[in-house]
Scaffold this motif. Sequence first.
Motif, PDB file in Angstrom:
ATOM      1  N   GLY A  24      82.935 -31.931 -30.706  1.00  0.00           N
ATOM      2  CA  GLY A  24      84.246 -31.268 -30.738  1.00  0.00           C
ATOM      3  C   GLY A  24      84.087 -29.767 -30.933  1.00  0.00           C
ATOM      4  O   GLY A  24      84.786 -28.958 -30.306  1.00  0.00           O
ATOM      5  N   ASP A  25      83.141 -29.391 -31.793  1.00  0.00           N
ATOM      6  CA  ASP A  25      82.865 -27.970 -32.047  1.00  0.00           C
ATOM      7  C   ASP A  25      82.316 -27.300 -30.781  1.00  0.00           C
ATOM      8  O   ASP A  25      82.827 -26.265 -30.333  1.00  0.00           O
ATOM      9  CB  ASP A  25      81.846 -27.884 -33.205  1.00  0.00           C
ATOM     10  N   CYS A  26      81.290 -27.899 -30.189  1.00  0.00           N
ATOM     11  CA  CYS A  26      80.656 -27.294 -28.998  1.00  0.00           C
ATOM     12  C   CYS A  26      81.610 -27.254 -27.801  1.00  0.00           C
ATOM     13  O   CYS A  26      81.662 -26.260 -27.079  1.00  0.00           O
ATOM     14  CB  CYS A  26      79.410 -28.074 -28.595  1.00  0.00           C
ATOM     15  N   PHE A  65      76.706 -24.800 -30.892  1.00  0.00           N
ATOM     16  CA  PHE A  65      77.665 -25.092 -31.967  1.00  0.00           C
ATOM     17  C   PHE A  65      77.986 -23.813 -32.727  1.00  0.00           C
ATOM     18  O   PHE A  65      77.283 -22.804 -32.592  1.00  0.00           O
ATOM     19  CB  PHE A  65      77.159 -26.205 -32.892  1.00  0.00           C
ATOM     20  N   THR A  66      79.036 -23.855 -33.508  1.00  0.00           N
ATOM     21  CA  THR A  66      79.476 -22.653 -34.232  1.00  0.00           C
ATOM     22  C   THR A  66      79.366 -22.884 -35.745  1.00  0.00           C
ATOM     23  O   THR A  66      78.740 -23.850 -36.199  1.00  0.00           O
ATOM     24  CB  THR A  66      80.929 -22.273 -33.849  1.00  0.00           C
ATOM     25  N   ASP A  67      79.995 -22.017 -36.515  1.00  0.00           N
ATOM     26  CA  ASP A  67      79.944 -22.091 -37.984  1.00  0.00           C
ATOM     27  C   ASP A  67      80.360 -23.467 -38.533  1.00  0.00           C
ATOM     28  O   ASP A  67      79.864 -23.906 -39.568  1.00  0.00           O
ATOM     29  CB  ASP A  67      80.801 -20.978 -38.618  1.00  0.00           C
ATOM     30  N   ASP A  68      81.260 -24.152 -37.829  1.00  0.00           N
ATOM     31  CA  ASP A  68      81.718 -25.472 -38.296  1.00  0.00           C
ATOM     32  C   ASP A  68      80.528 -26.413 -38.499  1.00  0.00           C
ATOM     33  O   ASP A  68      80.347 -27.022 -39.553  1.00  0.00           O
ATOM     34  CB  ASP A  68      82.666 -26.126 -37.264  1.00  0.00           C
ATOM     35  N   THR A  69      79.714 -26.510 -37.435  1.00  0.00           N
ATOM     36  CA  THR A  69      78.551 -27.403 -37.489  1.00  0.00           C
ATOM     37  C   THR A  69      77.462 -26.824 -38.388  1.00  0.00           C
ATOM     38  O   THR A  69      76.807 -27.570 -39.132  1.00  0.00           O
ATOM     39  CB  THR A  69      78.003 -27.639 -36.067  1.00  0.00           C
ATOM     40  N   THR A 293      90.282 -23.798 -31.286  1.00  0.00           N
ATOM     41  CA  THR A 293      89.933 -25.048 -30.592  1.00  0.00           C
ATOM     42  C   THR A 293      88.637 -25.704 -31.080  1.00  0.00           C
ATOM     43  O   THR A 293      88.531 -26.930 -31.073  1.00  0.00           O
ATOM     44  CB  THR A 293      89.794 -24.793 -29.083  1.00  0.00           C
ATOM     45  N   ASP A 294      87.661 -24.893 -31.483  1.00  0.00           N
ATOM     46  CA  ASP A 294      86.402 -25.516 -31.924  1.00  0.00           C
ATOM     47  C   ASP A 294      86.615 -26.295 -33.217  1.00  0.00           C
ATOM     48  O   ASP A 294      86.110 -27.408 -33.378  1.00  0.00           O
ATOM     49  CB  ASP A 294      85.269 -24.483 -32.075  1.00  0.00           C
ATOM     50  N   THR A 295      87.398 -25.725 -34.120  1.00  0.00           N
ATOM     51  CA  THR A 295      87.610 -26.399 -35.400  1.00  0.00           C
ATOM     52  C   THR A 295      88.558 -27.601 -35.270  1.00  0.00           C
ATOM     53  O   THR A 295      88.295 -28.666 -35.836  1.00  0.00           O
ATOM     54  CB  THR A 295      88.135 -25.393 -36.451  1.00  0.00           C
ATOM     55  N   ILE A 296      89.627 -27.446 -34.510  1.00  0.00           N
ATOM     56  CA  ILE A 296      90.543 -28.593 -34.336  1.00  0.00           C
ATOM     57  C   ILE A 296      89.799 -29.705 -33.578  1.00  0.00           C
ATOM     58  O   ILE A 296      89.880 -30.885 -33.936  1.00  0.00           O
ATOM     59  CB  ILE A 296      91.847 -28.174 -33.599  1.00  0.00           C
ATOM     60  N   VAL A 422      89.806 -17.394 -44.935  1.00  0.00           N
ATOM     61  CA  VAL A 422      88.352 -17.313 -44.779  1.00  0.00           C
ATOM     62  C   VAL A 422      87.968 -18.432 -43.843  1.00  0.00           C
ATOM     63  O   VAL A 422      88.234 -19.588 -44.098  1.00  0.00           O
ATOM     64  CB  VAL A 422      87.613 -17.517 -46.121  1.00  0.00           C
ATOM     65  N   LYS A 423      87.426 -18.097 -42.706  1.00  0.00           N
ATOM     66  CA  LYS A 423      86.978 -19.141 -41.766  1.00  0.00           C
ATOM     67  C   LYS A 423      85.604 -19.628 -42.205  1.00  0.00           C
ATOM     68  O   LYS A 423      84.799 -18.917 -42.658  1.00  0.00           O
ATOM     69  CB  LYS A 423      86.904 -18.593 -40.365  1.00  0.00           C
TER      70      LYS A 423
HETATM   71 MG   LIG Z   1      83.777 -22.209 -35.456  1.00  0.00          MG
END
Ligand SMILES: [Mg+2]
Length: 423
Positions: A24-26, A65-69, A293-296, A422-423
């Motif tokens: 979902g993140d990617c 992937f981003t900060d979420d992962t 969108t990456d986080t949702i 803060v993300k």
């Molecule tokens: Mg992110």
Amino acid sequence: MDMDKCEDELQERFRGCMLGAVLGDCLGGPLEFKNGNNSFPFSRLKREFRLYDAWEPERDGVLEFTDDTAMARQLAYSLLETRTHLDPRNLARRFVDEYHREQGRGYGEAVTEVFEKLHKSDCRDPYGPAKEQFKTEGSFGNGAAMRVHPVAMFCHGRSRTELLEMADASARITHSHQLGVRGAQLQAYAVSMALDGVDSKAFLANMLELVESFSEDPKSKHTYRYKFEIMRKALATKNDDLAIALGNGVAALHSVPSAIFSFLRAQSPIEQLRDSSRFVRTVQLAISFGGDTDTIGSMAGAMAGAYYGEVDVPENFLDVCEGVYDAIKQADGLVKLVRENLDSDVSEPIVKRIKIEVQEIEVKPDINPELLKPEPEDIKPDVIKSELKPSASKSKEDVVEPDSALDNDTTDSAIDIKHNIVK
Ligand SMILES: [Mg+2]
């Protein structure tokens, strides 16, 4: 890369959860705020996803992937290391190290400020820097909710109280505003129910019951209750266009409910996404919200993966996205750990209590050189003493007035999200 087959349903669900969050993140990453704050039509999602069917990693590379992962992995590694509990200091150090290793994962400016302060203090008080932010109100961004699914996995088979306690502790390292912490708790509970295979009717009733239990926190209770009421009506009428009503922004209250809605709504067929599997249509619906969108996508992906299991995740995505094999290994590690913990009789607090050692601080006030001159006869010694003593009271400029942006009306429109993120 070949993967071992899953031995049972729990492993299926754990793998699905970790994988779903990474995918979902990617998959959401390339569309993050690409249409401003507007949603995407389903046709755009179908076009985007068609590219992945013919994906060739040698030619097309991988979706990063981003900060979420990046943060969720560190939370999983931390739990795999400490094994029986969450150690907030260990987790804070891992977040800081991860950030310094790869700073280009899309971290928000405010969270990097938290990392720098944690780094400078060697995480002595892992909650301190986050608490200081935004005039000491803390952030209500979705950065704590986006990484919380390993907590739900670790707490599988345990009480809801323990789950909420660990979600709270994991959140406060970067997000201490109640709306941010509650967002993480709601996401943790949602993933936990998805892992248990709770059906949508009971799922929604349980979520609402949790929101109603926020009795000492009326701001969160009213805000999230309002969102769940919108959701319940939309599910009954099969209305899919909720980006404006539920939100798509970086605040937890503008994205956690949207992810939960996507998970619940996509359990029933959606006409324009009829060619997609259940897992894929959940992620597509989540990304169609637009905005963050990456986080949702990641939060909805964690729920859908947990609910449907690894078997529902199309294999071609494993070559499209970065970090999937680590996610599978972590899921396998967590399922083993959870079984060991459930079999053992050891009972200890699920979150390690943090003792902050007060260091002896040598106070060196700026001494007025005039005072060091030989004493004139008319200055009494106790006057000099009091002038040398550092002042204990804050100057007027240091006194922070509480921000009243959230104090009155707690509906969406009343909330100013320009700060506290803060993300
Ligand atoms: Mg992110």
